[in-house]
Design a protein around this motif. Structure first.
Motif, short mmCIF file in Angstrom:
data_model
loop_
_atom_site.label_atom_id
_atom_site.label_comp_id
_atom_site.label_asym_id
_atom_site.label_seq_id
_atom_site.Cartn_x
_atom_site.Cartn_y
_atom_site.Cartn_z
N ASP A 1 8.05 15.64 -13.93
CA ASP A 1 7.81 14.35 -14.59
C ASP A 1 7.64 13.27 -13.53
O ASP A 1 7.88 13.47 -12.33
CB ASP A 1 8.94 14.01 -15.57
N LEU A 2 7.22 12.12 -14.00
CA LEU A 2 6.96 10.99 -13.11
C LEU A 2 8.23 10.48 -12.46
O LEU A 2 8.22 10.05 -11.29
CB LEU A 2 6.28 9.87 -13.91
N PHE B 1 -1.28 8.50 -11.45
CA PHE B 1 -1.97 7.62 -12.39
C PHE B 1 -3.49 7.75 -12.33
O PHE B 1 -4.20 7.04 -13.04
CB PHE B 1 -1.57 6.17 -12.16
N ARG B 2 -4.02 8.64 -11.48
CA ARG B 2 -5.47 8.80 -11.41
C ARG B 2 -5.99 9.52 -12.65
O ARG B 2 -5.33 10.40 -13.21
CB ARG B 2 -5.85 9.58 -10.15
N PRO B 3 -7.22 9.17 -13.10
CA PRO B 3 -7.78 9.79 -14.30
C PRO B 3 -7.78 11.32 -14.25
O PRO B 3 -7.51 11.98 -15.27
CB PRO B 3 -9.20 9.23 -14.35
N ALA B 4 -8.06 11.90 -13.08
CA ALA B 4 -8.12 13.36 -12.99
C ALA B 4 -6.77 13.99 -13.32
O ALA B 4 -6.71 15.05 -13.96
CB ALA B 4 -8.56 13.78 -11.59
N THR C 1 0.83 -1.20 0.00
CA THR C 1 0.00 0.00 0.00
C THR C 1 0.87 1.26 0.00
O THR C 1 0.60 2.21 -0.75
CB THR C 1 -0.93 0.00 1.23
N ALA C 2 1.90 1.26 0.83
CA ALA C 2 2.77 2.44 0.93
C ALA C 2 3.55 2.67 -0.35
O ALA C 2 3.64 3.80 -0.86
CB ALA C 2 3.72 2.27 2.11
N VAL C 3 4.12 1.61 -0.91
CA VAL C 3 4.93 1.77 -2.11
C VAL C 3 4.06 2.11 -3.32
O VAL C 3 4.43 2.96 -4.14
CB VAL C 3 5.77 0.49 -2.36
N ARG C 4 2.90 1.49 -3.42
CA ARG C 4 1.97 1.84 -4.51
C ARG C 4 1.56 3.31 -4.41
O ARG C 4 1.38 3.99 -5.42
CB ARG C 4 0.75 0.92 -4.45
N MET D 1 -4.52 -4.73 -8.65
CA MET D 1 -5.01 -4.30 -9.96
C MET D 1 -4.04 -3.26 -10.54
O MET D 1 -3.54 -2.39 -9.82
CB MET D 1 -6.40 -3.69 -9.81
N CYS D 2 -3.76 -3.37 -11.83
CA CYS D 2 -2.74 -2.56 -12.49
C CYS D 2 -2.95 -1.07 -12.24
O CYS D 2 -4.00 -0.52 -12.58
CB CYS D 2 -2.73 -2.86 -13.98
N ILE D 3 -1.93 -0.41 -11.71
CA ILE D 3 -2.03 1.01 -11.41
C ILE D 3 -2.06 1.85 -12.68
O ILE D 3 -2.55 2.97 -12.69
CB ILE D 3 -0.86 1.44 -10.49
N GLY D 4 -1.55 1.30 -13.78
CA GLY D 4 -1.48 2.05 -15.03
C GLY D 4 -2.64 1.83 -15.97
O GLY D 4 -2.60 2.27 -17.13
#
Length: 441
Positions: free
Chosen positions: A249-250, A132-135, A122-125, A389-392
């Protein structure tokens, strides 16, 4: 490992077990999907005992995968209370032993979310979850659209194009998008492409590294490790640069991530994020794009329908994801005794979650072996389910939607012009070759 056998047929026929477990069993789609169908209809939770591999339960049904994925405390990805004791990516016994020899006994070869369990997962994600959120991704839509248009103009031309759609087009656009947003210079993209092909092609003769002996039982693990080290060498420079000179950037978000105590995460966590983005961040998208275009070539009426009704593009993408399912499997391990589909599972048992099979489950999908752009609802789980579930996923769908919105209006016709070929892998892969005659306006 403790396997508690229940009454009934538990062990799978050797032919079925080998077809699904071994990488070479995935070199042809039709026999593989026939094996999946046999599993779903005859033994949806059966035990595969393949020489050289630990026994593993093959989970072929949609509902069972969802039941497992929603309970990470029972079905661990990385080992639960013993981190690194379980490999979430199926490898043979020789490969696992080789990995443990490199790491001092751990199977956690990467500090990335795939190998982690909550609360560490959870922490690393959470390091990059907001990005990566749609907004947040909306701000990049015009940039991605520009890259899509450039890709069409650079790699395709008006009139008839005779090309390998995978090698000449599909691989490049998603890579260029993710590397651009990530912060990797364009001149370094060929290096990222080569490493990705080696990373996912450990069992594919077409993607073998020259410095690896291909015939050894631990060859796949050796290639995996060598490729990871090459990624590390490249990304170490990137981490240092972004920590000294942050950019928008990411890569900066990941390199600059800090723990609760204010200290940077160890570099290995940045490496893990970077490897995941540089590999799964584009390879799965290109596989889905190629699989979708192949179906439009085989079914011109579907191409005509989507061209006439562009609002169907999101449905086309969802069906392309279901159909292609480029992530074939991850494995989980039971942390306690459990009953699943009437089978009594023992603590320590392993499970191979067959996402491709689940996405053809007739209990969930009408006409599962038919490609349908009008499929609603479409409960595909190509991105997995639950905490892993894939974060991307939202970025992948955005890339695909924009490319199809730019490409489809210009397509006059698509024809298959030669023999297709798939990547020989039991992990992540799709089409390697797709010869097409693609006519553009």
């Amino acid at each position: 490992m403790s396997i508690i056998e229940a009454p009934g047929a538990v062990d799978l026929p050797d032919e079925i077990a080998r077809r699904v477990v071994l990488p070479e069993g995935h070199s042809e789609d039709e026999p593989l999907f026939e094996a999946y169908r046999w599993l779903r209809e005859n033994n949806p939770l059966g035990l595969a005992k393949v020489e050289g591999y630990d026994p593993v339960w093959l989970v072929s049904k949609h509902a069972d995968i969802m039941e497992i994925e929603r309970q990470p405390q029972i079905f661990t990805s990385g080992g639960g209370e013993q981190p690194g004791s379980h490999n979430p990516i199926l490898q043979n016994q020789a490969g696992d032993e080789f990995t443990k020899g490199l790491t001092g006994g751990s199977l956690r070869v990467l500090d990335t979310v795939t190998y982690l369990d909550p609360p560490e997962h959870t922490a690393v994600r959470g390091i990059a979850a907001d990005w990566f959120r749609p907004a947040n991704l909306k701000q990049w839509e015009e940039r991605i659209r520009t890259l899509a248009r450039e890709a069409v103009e650079k790699r395709l031309h008006s009139g008839t194009n005779h090309l390998d759609f995978v090698q000449d087009f599909a691989l490049f656009y998603p890579l260029h998008v993710i590397m651009s947003l990530f912060g990797v210079p364009e001149e370094d993209e060929p290096r990222m492409m080569a490493l990705t092909q080696e990373f996912f092609g450990t069992a594919d003769p077409d993607a073998q590294r020259a410095d690896i002996e291909p015939l050894g039982p631990e060859a796949a693990a050796q290639q995996w490790s060598a490729t990871i080290q090459d990624f590390y060498a490249y990304f170490d420079v990137l981490v240092e640069e972004r920590r000294k000179s942050p950019q928008d950037d990411l890569a900066t978000i990941i390199a600059g991530a800090r723990r609760e105590d204010g200290e940077y995460y160890p570099k290995t966590f940045a490496y893990g994020w970077f490897v995941a983005i540089a590999t799964a961040g584009h390879d799965t998208t290109s596989s889905t794009m190629a699989g979708t275009i192949e179906q439009l070539a085989l079914h011109p009426e579907l191409l005509a329908k989507v061209k006439e009704e562009p609002k169907l593009v999101p449905d086309l993408i969802n069906e392309g994801l279901r159909w292609s399912s480029p992530v074939k499997q991850f494995t989980r391990q039971a942390t306690e005794d459990y009953t699943l589909r009437g089978r009594r599972i023992g603590k320590g048992d392993r499970f191979m979650l067959l996402y491709q099979s689940a996405n053809r489950d007739a209990e969930v999908f009408d006409e599962p072996d038919t490609f349908r752009v009008d499929r609603r609802p479409n409960k595909q789980i190509a991105f997995g389910y639950g905490p892993h579930m894939c974060i991307g996923q939202h970025l992948a769908k955005l890339e695909l939607r924009i490319m199809l919105e730019e490409l489809l209006p210009r397509i006059q016709s698509i024809e298959v012009a030669g023999e297709r070929k798939v990547v020989q892998t039991n992990f992540v892969g799709g089409l390697r070759k797709l010869p097409l005659r693609l006519t553009l306006s």
